[in-house]
Design a protein around this motif. Structure first.
Motif: not given
Length: 169
Positions: A21-33, A86-90, A94-102
């Motif tokens: 998961a971390l490899e796919a997401m990369g770093e801060r900019w991926s989360f901001m995108i 466009e966001l895919t289903q995959k 990731l929305l719950p992870a994004m909300i949890a981080l927020r």
């Protein structure tokens, strides 16, 4: 959390999905995108303008998200120079992870709730905290968790039951 632990030296994701998961997401900019995509941003120029991100970094991160199937890239038929992301289903998952981080950032970083507030469309009330839940919906705490090897799992009806002490008569 018990004697069994995750293989902590597994940095390639052979036995644990977190490194993948971390490899796919990369770093801060991926989360901001992703945050921008969840907020309705779809085009390269919009991402660049909204995030104030360098073109080369944006291009690299969008490509990584597309390569990992988190976002889809579509060339617009009406203007082949314009691309829609466009966001895919995959990606949506990731929305719950994004909300949890927020929510974690609100509690331990900012110290105050963010605005705007994410609300439920049914009653327009703020969503609750992201929690760890048991199979039956109970909220679990860190102390109630233990690692088990998959081969040790029991069918639900045969799981070890915690017996309440029997009161003396």
């Amino acid at each position: 959390m018990g004697k069994l632990r995750e293989p902590l030296n597994d940095i390639y994701g052979d036995n644990c999905a977190l490194p993948l998961a971390l490899e796919a997401m990369g770093e801060r900019w991926s989360f901001m995108i992703l945050r921008a995509a969840f907020n309705g941003v779809h085009h390269f120029e919009e991402f660049q303008q909204e995030l104030s991100i360098a073109r080369n970094i944006l291009s690299n991160r969008l490509s990584r998200l597309v390569d990992h199937g988190i976002m889809a890239r579509e060339v617009m038929a009406e203007d082949r120079r314009k691309v829609r992301y466009e966001l895919t289903q995959k990606g949506v998952e990731l929305l719950p992870a994004m909300i949890a981080l927020r929510q974690w950032g609100e509690k331990w970083g900012a110290g105050v709730p963010s605005t705007p507030v994410l609300v439920d469309t049914t009653d327009e009330q703020p969503i609750g905290p992201v929690t760890i839940t048991a199979h039956d919906g109970r909220t679990l705490t860190y102390g109630e968790l233990v690692w088990k090897h998959r081969s040790e799992l029991q069918p639900l009806g045969q799981a070890r039951m915690r017996m309440a002490p029997v009161a003396a008569e």
